[in-house]
Scaffold this active site. Structure first.
Site, short mmCIF file in Angstrom:
data_model
loop_
_atom_site.label_atom_id
_atom_site.label_comp_id
_atom_site.label_asym_id
_atom_site.label_seq_id
_atom_site.Cartn_x
_atom_site.Cartn_y
_atom_site.Cartn_z
N LYS A 137 -10.05 -4.33 26.03
CA LYS A 137 -11.17 -3.71 26.46
C LYS A 137 -11.01 -3.46 28.22
CE LYS A 137 -14.41 -6.14 24.50
NZ LYS A 137 -13.13 -7.18 23.64
N CYS A 167 -29.94 -11.64 23.39
CA CYS A 167 -28.55 -12.37 23.47
C CYS A 167 -28.69 -13.94 24.15
CB CYS A 167 -27.46 -11.47 24.04
SG CYS A 167 -27.06 -11.61 25.59
N MET A 168 -29.37 -14.11 25.10
CA MET A 168 -29.28 -15.35 25.87
C MET A 168 -30.61 -16.12 25.90
SD MET A 168 -26.29 -15.16 26.41
CE MET A 168 -26.46 -16.91 26.75
N MET A 210 -23.44 -16.18 20.27
CA MET A 210 -24.58 -15.68 19.52
C MET A 210 -24.87 -16.26 18.16
SD MET A 210 -25.64 -13.51 21.05
CE MET A 210 -24.86 -13.60 22.99
N GLY A 269 -22.69 -13.08 26.57
CA GLY A 269 -22.20 -11.89 25.92
C GLY A 269 -22.03 -10.66 26.70
N GLN A 270 -23.02 -10.72 27.88
CA GLN A 270 -22.72 -9.57 28.98
C GLN A 270 -22.41 -9.96 30.39
OE1 GLN A 270 -26.11 -6.74 27.99
NE2 GLN A 270 -27.10 -8.42 27.19
#
Lengths: 220, 785, 81
Positions: free
Chosen positions: B100, B189-190, B374, B411-412
């Site tokens: 990616k 997500c967090m 997650m 995740g971000q």
């Protein structure tokens, strides 16, 4: 026209071969440099020598011709991008490193594909699918306006008789022989003097996309 | 491979293959000849820039995608991003990226980039000048507030917001407009990681850093397919295992993944029972007397909270936990329900495997790092399972030292930087929480707004915010850098809500998505390196990037969009910056919130120079391990550790029981549905699907089935399966023996594909403490379609 | 089913025209080099008659300077044909 081009094609390598005759290879003795990780400096230069040592001479000289630059770049999105995987892989393609490295570690002939296998220049990175993507479809999600620079041109010596410089960055491509020698090598960039192991004795890294810096003596 | 049934077909196929082969040989031979004749001739496959100078300059940036925060170098030629390489100066990835990252710049150049503003007029979106769209947004915001009150407007952002994006959003909505309706998708997500840190340590974000990987002997991945989700970190683990002889990786998961395959041991557990297993590990550690008493006596206190805490599936659900101090003996008695033998029955994990894990954590000679993401956070008891893994590290004292690290991954790219540190959640402020008088005073002071502006009561967390939009309590919502119409659980309710007549939805994005489909106004946004900004990664590292290329058309940074609207609402004084240096000015203002050794941030000039700087950044030095006086300048108690986040200067061990999932398989809905990602695609795929290499590798979503379940259902690879939950259904192709294999009775679906909206099936149950929904567990049934 | 590949040299400055001309012919695939005045041509005709027709048409392409064969294959080329 044909004749003229033929000349152009051959002069370079011959001269390159001449000027490295009798070159002595010296690797720094590790005695007094215990703290230095030899594998980790000078673009991991030690790797080049090691892999050269480990490659049999017959293999170095072998010549198959079925891999060419057009195909090489077809698998890439820009010069230096990780190539896509041009053949089928098991659906589970799950990082059993021996799967990829069993062929791409050492190279050799693959009866399955009827071809000589290209060798990875960075076998220490074993999570192959981290960077190399499968090709399940050629259809795009949407149109793209992606453009990039042209691949480095070949044979661009600084002087008419000097060995050509290394036109690309060495990051993750420290191991010259994996692409430039052997039957899996890319035809156009295969060297014809593979019996010499110290590539960077004659070929200086001069990344084509970087501006040429001229020496200016610092003022007093 | 082509499969054929009869002989004739087979011959045709063979002939075709042979034909193709000959053509290929013809092509190769011509090109090889051309190459020999004309050195340097090129037949590159990508469109090549015309009149290009051929020179490339390299500029640093953090990667656009996950929370790892790899340093990348973007190659720019004649104003366009043309290449990527790993930044060798960045300690996160040391020059290596994943697929990616290497292709990230291609995401800038999809032909359907949004380049002009659009406004819905009589049902259709019409292009308008961006200034007109901004006028309309300001006007709508103003009239909605006047008509329906200050809490009828909301902003919903993202862990992909840059730090300045989130900061100006919070300043405008909380400081100027006086509403706590500020949320971000990082809630999805967090949030459990945050409440886990807050309840166990009193301060958010990991004590350790990625360097732990170079010291640890044992890695335990808790419901965490790192090989695909954090591949760069995972390969660093593999490299360590190769280089050092005493390194082992244990994968503890509900589904077999690439991580399980690369691990030395894979242990599977039944969904939700990680709670029981974590307690059983602690039971075993105490039972075997592997407790690090020196550490526990000095640095740990024991607590319990409420039990049977619900799942939040009903509107207006409220919950407040209450901590009660308990003794070690009480804690130890609590654990008696969790002997390995009892837990084997609940979890399906063999007692000997539980004992094996306990022995690894318990062995004083082994350094242990636990990773999770997650699997533990998207969990209706997410806060609890975070607490329980900390318990293991605290009982054994394996924390805050190199290699001993309970490590919560993100995740971000800026879930930490923008959402957790800037505090773009309803209850948060850049420093502290809205409920705290001192924190409000500090914010009002720095923001130059009256103290009375800042509401001391939190309003809606994300799920409740979208419920309020559905109910009509919220009439105006501005969504930036996220795609909730793919990612909200129980999606159909929230999409229908957004579409209701008098709701006004503004969406800032870079490509059309299912979320822009429901928008009343679309603002074209600058993406990633088309603007200046900062991200904050999982290991407390702040990463600056300069504007490297120009945004297309009228696209504008999200920060500047908010500034434009704020000025139209009369807040010029609070948003005075010029376009030339607004990012620097905003950073220096924001930095004041974190002054002091516990969270000091690096000055702008330092961030510009370096490939990321870890906070606390005190006297020119980064802090790699917090709570350890050898590394952390905020420690002051004179002991070998100082857990200064809690008032008692101790880390808290929590007695948290096992409680079942909100919805488990039954006779009618007899399968677990688990959702997640694949390495090729990031979140909803709005960027990665526009990257040819990635889309071509995984062009569509699928449902992973266990081979025996597939056989019982009578489906083979690629055949369509209808998945039905109580909330919705979707029909998609089956994948059997692919890269992931779920256990019997479970299916797994990646959520990146907007053609198969799997979140129409998921349940909007959440952890009552963190309010983070569980995307990993709900009940479905399957039919062959 | 003959398959041939050639290097096609265009008349001065006529590379683009040559590509268009060649691509317009049946059974032809064209790969232009992007930094040299040279075009790779692959022809893949169904039979001998069509092949001859094509060769005739190739000779009449105005923008073409020269054509040199690099690869040839014909699987119907049996003895006694």
């Amino acid at each position: 026209m044909m004749k003229q081009s033929e000349k152009r094609g051959w002069v370079g390598p011959c001269i390159a071969a001449c000027c490295i005759l009798g070159a002595a290879v010296t690797i720094g003795s590790p005695k007094h440099s215990a703290a230095i990780d030899l594998g980790n400096f000078d673009h991991q230069g030690q790797k080049v020598f090691r892999s050269y040592e480990a490659t049999p001479e017959t293999y170095l000289a072998a010549d198959s011709g079925d891999r060419n630059l057009a195909r090489f770049y077809e698998l890439r999105q820009y010069p230096g991008s990780p190539p896509r995987i041009p053949h089928g892989v098991e659906a589970s393609f799950s990082g059993d490193e021996s799967n990829c490295l069993s062929c791409h570690g050492k190279g050799g002939y693959s009866p399955e594909f009827g071809k000589f296998v290209p060798v990875t220049p960075h076998p220490e990175n074993t999570l192959c699918y981290q960077c190399h993507a499968r090709v399940i479809t050629e259809k795009a999600f949407g149109e793209s306006d992606w453009q990039s620079i042209r691949p480095p041109r070949l044979g661009r010596s600084f002087l008419s008789s000097s060995p050509p410089p290394i036109p690309h960055s060495l990051q993750l491509r420290e191991n010259c022989i994996s692409c430039h020698t052997g039957p899996g090598a890319v035809v156009e960039i295969r060297v014809e003097h593979s019996s010499r192991g110290n590539c960077r004795q004659c070929h200086v890294p001069a990344v084509q996309t970087a501006p040429v810096n001229e020496f200016v003596r610092p003022g007093p | 491979m082509t499969t054929t049934n009869n002989q004739g077909d087979n011959e045709v196929t063979m002939k075709l293959n042979r034909r193709r082969f000959i053509r290929h040989a013809a092509t190769s031979s011509a090109i090889a000849t051309a190459g020999a004749l004309f050195p340097g001739i090129s037949f590159g496959s990508w469109p090549q820039l015309a009149n290009n100078s051929g020179l490339v300059s390299w500029q640093k940036a953090p990667c656009r995608f996950c929370g790892t925060g790899c340093g990348v170098l973007i190659g720019v030629s004649d104003g366009r991003a043309v290449a990527v390489k790993g930044d060798p100066n960045c300690s996160v990835n040391k020059g290596l990226c994943c697929m990616k990252g290497y292709h990230s710049v291609q995401a800038l150049y999809g032909k359907d980039r949004l380049t002009t503003a659009q406004v819905r007029k009589n049902g259709t979106l019409v292009e308008v000048p961006i200034q007109e769209a901004l006028d309309l947004i300001a006007d709508k915001l103003k009239t909605t507030r006047e008509l329906h009150g200050k809490d009828s407007v909301a902003i919903y952002g993202s862990g992909q917001w840059t730090i300045p994006d989130g900061y100006v959003a919070s300043k405008l909505f909380k400081g100027c407009l006086g509403t706590n309706n500020v949320e971000a998708n990082a809630r999805l997500c967090m949030a459990s990681a945050v409440t886990g840190f807050m309840t166990s340590f009193g301060l958010d974000e990991p004590m350790g850093c990625y360097e732990d990987m170079d010291h640890a002997n044992i890695f335990v991945t808790w419901g965490n397919n790192m090989a695909e989700m954090h591949p760069v970190l995972f390969s660093r683990m593999l490299a360590n295992r190769k280089r050092r002889t005493n390194v082992r990786i244990i994968d503890f998961a509900t589904r077999s993944t690439r991580t399980s395959q690369a691990a030395d041991k894979s242990i599977l557990f039944k969904p939700q029972t990680d709670l029981a297993v974590a307690n059983a590990i602690c039971y075993e550690i105490i039972n075997r007397d592997w407790v690090n008493w020196d550490f526990v006596n000095q640095h740990v206190s024991f607590h319990r909270g409420k039990t049977d805490i619900g799942y939040g599936t009903e509107d207006h659900f409220a919950f407040k936990d209450q901590a009660e101090a308990i003794s070690f003996e009480e804690y130890s008695r609590f654990l008696e329900d969790y002997t390995p033998e009892k837990v084997e029955k609940i979890s399906g994990v063999a007692a000997k495997d539980i004992k094996y894990l306990a022995a690894l954590y318990g062995d004083p000679a082994l350094k242990v790092t636990s990773f999770w993401c997650m699997g533990m956070n998207q969990h209706t008891r997410g806060t609890w399972i975070n607490n329980l893994v900390y318990n293991i590290h605290l009982l054994t004292g394996k924390i805050s030292t190199p290699g001993n690290s309970p490590f919560s991954l993100t995740g971000q790219p800026s879930a930490c930087g923008t959402v957790r540190e800037v505090g773009t959640l309803t209850h948060k402020l850049p420093h502290g929480v809205v409920m705290n008088q001192h924190h409000r005073e500090m914010a009002a002071g720095i923001w130059d707004v009256p103290l009375s502006n800042i509401d001391p009561k939190p309003s809606y967390h994300t799920v409740e915010m979208f419920r309020a939009l559905d109910r009509g309590d919220i009439k105006f919502i501005w969504i930036q850098v996220t795609n909730p119409m793919v990612t909200m659980p129980n999606l159909r309710r929230y999409r229908d809500g957004g579409l209701k007549g008098d709701r006004f939805v503004v969406v800032s994005d870079v490509y059309p998505t299912p979320t822009t489909d429901i928008a009343d106004v679309i603002l074209p946004a600058a993406m990633w390196v088309e603007q200046e900004g900062m991200f904050g990664n999982s290991e407390r590292r702040t990463q600056h990037f300069a504007q490297i290329v120009d945004p297309p058309g009228e696209a504008m940074s999200d920060t500047w969009q908010i500034i434009e609207v704020a000025r139209r609402l009369g807040f010029e004084q609070q948003f005075p910056w010029s376009k030339e240096d607004y990012i620097e000015k905003i950073w220096e203002e924001y930095r004041r919130f974190h002054a002091g050794p516990k969270h000091e941030m690096a000055p702008y000039s330092v961030l510009r120079e370096r490939s990321g700087v870890q906070w606390p950044y005190v006297n020119g030095r980064e802090t790699r391990w917090r709570f350890n006086p050898k590394y952390d300048p905020a420690c002051s108690n004179g002991k070998d550790f100082d857990f200064y986040g809690k008032k008692d200067n101790r880390a808290w061990i929590w007695a948290r029981p096992y409680e079942p999932a909100a919805e488990s398989p039954d006779n009618t809905y007899n399968f677990w549905l688990n959702t997640g990602r694949v390495i090729e695609h990031w979140h909803t795929g709005s960027m990665t699907r526009r990257i040819p290499v990635l889309h071509n590798a995984v062009p569509a979503a699928y449902v992973e089935l266990h081979p025996e379940d597939a056989a019982e259902l009578g489906v083979v690879n690629g055949e369509m399966v209808k998945i039905i939950s109580r909330r919705g259904e979707v029909t998609m192709p089956a994948q059997i023996q692919g890269r992931g294999v779920p256990v019997r009775g479970m299916v797994f679906v990646p959520f990146f594909d907007e053609s198969y909206l799997i979140n129409e099936l998921t349940l909007d149950a959440f952890c009552p403490i963190s309010k983070q929904p569980d995307y990993k567990k709900c009940a479905v049934r399957l039919e062959k379609a | 089913m003959p398959v041939f590949s050639y290097l096609a040299t265009p008349k001065r400055g006529a590379k683009t025209t040559l590509c268009v001309d060649l691509a317009a012919l049946p059974y032809c695939e064209v790969i232009p080099a992007d930094n040299q005045d040279l075009v790779v041509l692959i022809t893949d005709t169904p039979d001998e008659t069509k092949e001859k027709e094509l060769q005739k048409r190739l000779k009449s392409v105005q923008s073409l300077q020269s054509l040199s064969l690099t690869f040839g294959y014909d699987d119907h080329e049996q003895p006694g044909r």
